[in-house]
Design an enzyme around this catalytic site. Structure first.
Site, PDB file in Angstrom:
ATOM      1  N   GLU A  35      -5.079   1.364  -2.480  1.00  0.00           N
ATOM      2  CA  GLU A  35      -4.372   2.296  -3.354  1.00  0.00           C
ATOM      3  C   GLU A  35      -3.913   1.623  -4.645  1.00  0.00           C
ATOM      4  O   GLU A  35      -2.818   1.878  -5.144  1.00  0.00           O
ATOM      5  CB  GLU A  35      -3.177   2.903  -2.615  1.00  0.00           C
ATOM      6  CG  GLU A  35      -3.583   3.696  -1.393  1.00  0.00           C
ATOM      7  CD  GLU A  35      -2.404   4.277  -0.633  1.00  0.00           C
ATOM      8  OE1 GLU A  35      -1.239   4.134  -1.080  1.00  0.00           O
ATOM      9  OE2 GLU A  35      -2.646   4.889   0.426  1.00  0.00           O
ATOM     10  N   CYS A  36      -4.764   0.810  -5.204  1.00  0.00           N
ATOM     11  CA  CYS A  36      -4.437   0.005  -6.384  1.00  0.00           C
ATOM     12  C   CYS A  36      -5.288   0.469  -7.565  1.00  0.00           C
ATOM     13  O   CYS A  36      -6.389   0.984  -7.379  1.00  0.00           O
ATOM     14  CB  CYS A  36      -4.739  -1.466  -6.060  1.00  0.00           C
ATOM     15  SG  CYS A  36      -4.525  -2.624  -7.419  1.00  0.00           S
ATOM     16  N   GLY A  37      -4.795   0.256  -8.766  1.00  0.00           N
ATOM     17  CA  GLY A  37      -5.587   0.567  -9.950  1.00  0.00           C
ATOM     18  C   GLY A  37      -6.880  -0.234 -10.009  1.00  0.00           C
ATOM     19  O   GLY A  37      -7.840   0.177 -10.667  1.00  0.00           O
ATOM     20  N   THR A  39      -8.663  -0.941  -7.273  1.00  0.00           N
ATOM     21  CA  THR A  39      -9.459  -0.606  -6.092  1.00  0.00           C
ATOM     22  C   THR A  39     -10.922  -0.293  -6.422  1.00  0.00           C
ATOM     23  O   THR A  39     -11.812  -0.676  -5.649  1.00  0.00           O
ATOM     24  CB  THR A  39      -8.802   0.542  -5.294  1.00  0.00           C
ATOM     25  OG1 THR A  39      -7.502   0.098  -4.873  1.00  0.00           O
ATOM     26  CG2 THR A  39      -9.614   0.929  -4.082  1.00  0.00           C
TER      27      THR A  39
END
Length: 164
Positions: A35-37, A39
């Site tokens: 759930e990371c920018g 990803t």
């Protein structure tokens, strides 16, 4: 410890993996999150793996929830997400910590071998990458913003070393 081959970790499926099995391989070790920018880098990491695996590259993903709680899932959820969203086929390991007193021994070693920006040893965010040569030594460290495709030249050089 003098090389990555002295370590072990538990794969996402629960199998204990002794890194001595990776002798003569080039490794790209990455702390990952769903759930990371950053990803979407899973796609580029998988592309590197597909391009170079027959020449000896292994991408090893280590889920980590230490940065903004961006990897909240359990092993089954992580595996499902990576497969369904990005078609990941490279090895993934159980969720670990990469900083602090609970830091996985592999990451404690990686950070001591190659510091980050301005000599910092800590991992700053998800998708920090370490390139390991066939000899088990750290070749390079890359920050989160380094896109996988930007590492191709370094990977190709590492694959050529010790393979001539």
């Amino acid at each position: 410890m003098t090389s990555v081959h002295a370590f072990s970790a538990v794969a996402l499926d629960g199998e204990a993996i002794d890194f001595s099995r990776y002798r003569d391989k080039v490794l790209l070790i990455v702390n990952v999150a769903s759930e990371c920018g950053f990803t979407p880098q899973y796609q580029g990491l998988e592309a590197l793996y597909q391009s170079y695996r027959d020449r000896g590259l292994l991408v090893l993903g280590f889920p980590c929830n230490q940065f903004g709680h961006q990897e909240p899932g359990d092993a089954a959820q992580i595996a499902s997400f990576c497969t369904q969203q990005y078609g990941v086929t490279f090895p993934l390991f159980e969720k670990i910590e990469v900083n602090g007193p609970g830091s996985h021994p592999l990451y404690a070693w990686l950070k001591s071998e190659k510091s980050g920006v301005l000599g910092s040893q800590s991992i700053k965010w998800n998708f920090t990458k370490f390139l390991i040569g066939r000899d088990g030594k750290v070749v390079q460290r890359y920050g989160s913003t380094t896109k996988p495709e930007a590492m191709r030249r370094d990977i190709e050089k590492a694959l050529e070393k010790g393979n001539t």
